[in-house]
Design a protein around this motif. Sequence first.
Motif, PDB file in Angstrom:
ATOM      1  N   LYS A  39      39.612 -28.365 -30.385  1.00  0.00           N
ATOM      2  CA  LYS A  39      40.076 -27.158 -31.053  1.00  0.00           C
ATOM      3  C   LYS A  39      39.348 -25.929 -30.519  1.00  0.00           C
ATOM      4  O   LYS A  39      38.126 -25.929 -30.366  1.00  0.00           O
ATOM      5  CB  LYS A  39      39.846 -27.286 -32.559  1.00  0.00           C
ATOM      6  N   ASP A  59      44.567 -27.664 -32.838  1.00  0.00           N
ATOM      7  CA  ASP A  59      44.189 -28.834 -33.601  1.00  0.00           C
ATOM      8  C   ASP A  59      44.400 -30.076 -32.737  1.00  0.00           C
ATOM      9  O   ASP A  59      45.064 -30.010 -31.699  1.00  0.00           O
ATOM     10  CB  ASP A  59      45.066 -28.938 -34.855  1.00  0.00           C
ATOM     11  N   TYR A 153      45.787 -21.990 -39.355  1.00  0.00           N
ATOM     12  CA  TYR A 153      45.083 -21.850 -38.078  1.00  0.00           C
ATOM     13  C   TYR A 153      44.564 -20.442 -37.808  1.00  0.00           C
ATOM     14  O   TYR A 153      43.653 -20.265 -36.999  1.00  0.00           O
ATOM     15  CB  TYR A 153      45.993 -22.273 -36.937  1.00  0.00           C
TER      16      TYR A 153
END
Length: 226
Positions: A39, A59, A153
Motif C-alpha cells: 500500500k 490496498d 482510501y
Amino acid sequence: MKNLKNLVCVALAGVLTFGLCSCGKKTGNGKTAELTVKKGDTVTLGSYGGKKIEWIVLDTGDNGARIISKEGLDVKQVDDQTELIEYLWENCDLRAWLNGEFYDKSFSDDEKKQINKSTVKFEKCPEEYSLAGEGKDVEDYVFLLSFSETEKYFKSDKERQCPISDAAKNKGAEDLSGNCRWWLRTSGAFKNSFIFVKTDGSYRINTQNNGNRTDVCVRPAMWVTI
C-alpha cells in the motif's frame, strides 16, 4: 530413533510446504498473486496518450493489489445520453469504454495477464433523498472507485485532489491548481447523475443529469498481480 527421525522429517516437510503455499494470494481468476508491492507504492503499467500510466497501490487482498491511476487520464462522459432515461454503472458508456477500448489498447497481452477480473459492487447514492434507482453487481477488469471506497482510501479533500494528465489538458477539466474533477461509479442523488470529486477534493453529489458532463476526468482502478 529411526522412526523419530522420520517423523521429524515429515513434520519439517509439512511446515516448509505450508510456508511455500501460504506466501501468495488467490486472485479472482484462480491464480496465485505473488505480490511485490505494498500500500502506498507507485507502479507503472500500460500507457495512454503516448505516456506510461502511473498507478497508486491503494490496498492488497485476495485478488492482488488494488490500484488507481495517479492522474485523471482523459475527459470522458459517463454516458452521452441526453434524454431522461436512467442509466447506472452496469449499463453506462464509460464502463463499456474502460473494459473495451481502454483495456484493449492501453495494455499489452502480457500486461493483461496481470489484470484480474473482480466483482464490482453496486453502491447507491449516500443521500437519503436520492432518486436514483437500484443497480446490480457486475464483473469488470477496469472500473471506477465507489463513494465508500474513495472515503476509505482518501481521508481528506487534499488527498482526493487529482493531477490531470497531458492528454486531458485543454479539454475543460483543469483548474489553475493543475487538478481535475474525476468520476466515481456511485450514482448521484438524481437519475442519470454520478458522484464526482471536484478539483478541490470535495464531492459533488446532487447535480441533476450530470452524467453527460464533458469536464470530468476518468481515473481507472483495477485489481492486479504485480
